[in-house]
Design an enzyme around this catalytic site. Sequence first.
Site, PDB file in Angstrom:
ATOM      1  N   CYS A  48       0.651  -1.322  -0.171  1.00 34.84           N
ATOM      2  CA  CYS A  48      -0.169  -0.111   0.603  1.00 34.84           C
ATOM      3  C   CYS A  48       0.748   1.172  -0.282  1.00 34.84           C
ATOM      4  CB  CYS A  48      -1.047  -0.333   1.228  1.00 34.84           C
ATOM      5  SG  CYS A  48      -2.208  -1.012   1.268  1.00 34.84           S
ATOM      6  N   CYS A  52      -2.388   4.864   3.027  1.00 33.86           N
ATOM      7  CA  CYS A  52      -3.509   4.074   2.576  1.00 33.86           C
ATOM      8  C   CYS A  52      -4.516   4.271   4.252  1.00 33.86           C
ATOM      9  CB  CYS A  52      -3.207   2.891   2.983  1.00 33.86           C
ATOM     10  SG  CYS A  52      -4.596   1.761   2.035  1.00 33.86           S
ATOM     11  N   CYS A  79      -2.598  -2.418  -3.398  1.00 29.48           N
ATOM     12  CA  CYS A  79      -4.175  -2.611  -2.836  1.00 29.48           C
ATOM     13  C   CYS A  79      -4.417  -2.443  -3.670  1.00 29.48           C
ATOM     14  CB  CYS A  79      -4.101  -2.001  -1.881  1.00 29.48           C
ATOM     15  SG  CYS A  79      -5.203  -0.952  -0.422  1.00 29.48           S
ATOM     16  N   CYS A  82      -6.045   2.100  -2.092  1.00 32.56           N
ATOM     17  CA  CYS A  82      -5.477   2.720  -1.986  1.00 32.56           C
ATOM     18  C   CYS A  82      -4.261   2.915  -3.651  1.00 32.56           C
ATOM     19  CB  CYS A  82      -3.758   2.975  -1.504  1.00 32.56           C
ATOM     20  SG  CYS A  82      -3.138   1.900  -1.199  1.00 32.56           S
TER      21      CYS A  82
END
Length: 170
Positions: A48, A52, A79, A82
């Site tokens: 991420c 995030c 992810c 995000c």
Amino acid sequence: MPRTVVFQRQLNGIEMIDAEIAWAAVQRRDRSFDGRFVTGVLTTGIYCRPSCAARHPARENVRFFVDGPTARAAGLRACLRCKPDEVGRDQQALAKAVAMLDVDDTPRLEELATAVGYAPHHFHRLFKRAIGVTPAAYIRAKRGKRAEAALVRNDRVTDAIYDAGYSGPS
């Protein structure tokens, strides 16, 4: 706010991520660190952005990577919340706004915000957080630099003032 150096140590000529600084940025969800490193969570297999909004993992399950391709090489996937490999809408809007201000330094905040697809009050906060100054301060600074350059070129101060884009001598 001064930016803290994330790449602090070197090992055999390769810059290493300072895990203490990176973890602190993740804990704060600090957007200023986005794009400087990604956070990999070994238990979920996901990486991420530092900002995030997902729940924070346990520190012992986290590794920091320079970028997305490095995290993918370690077996992690991006992810879905995000989207760390994508350029965000905010960055695109800021790039468009700065390009507009570089061409024409007279737009009002409302015109600028509408052109990039944001409400004026939200765009004002976004611009200030990312660039460090408000759009009006950015325009004033740019105009001031043009005035300095014009003073070097021109013999008369009045000519330099008008060449820089000021509407009057005051």
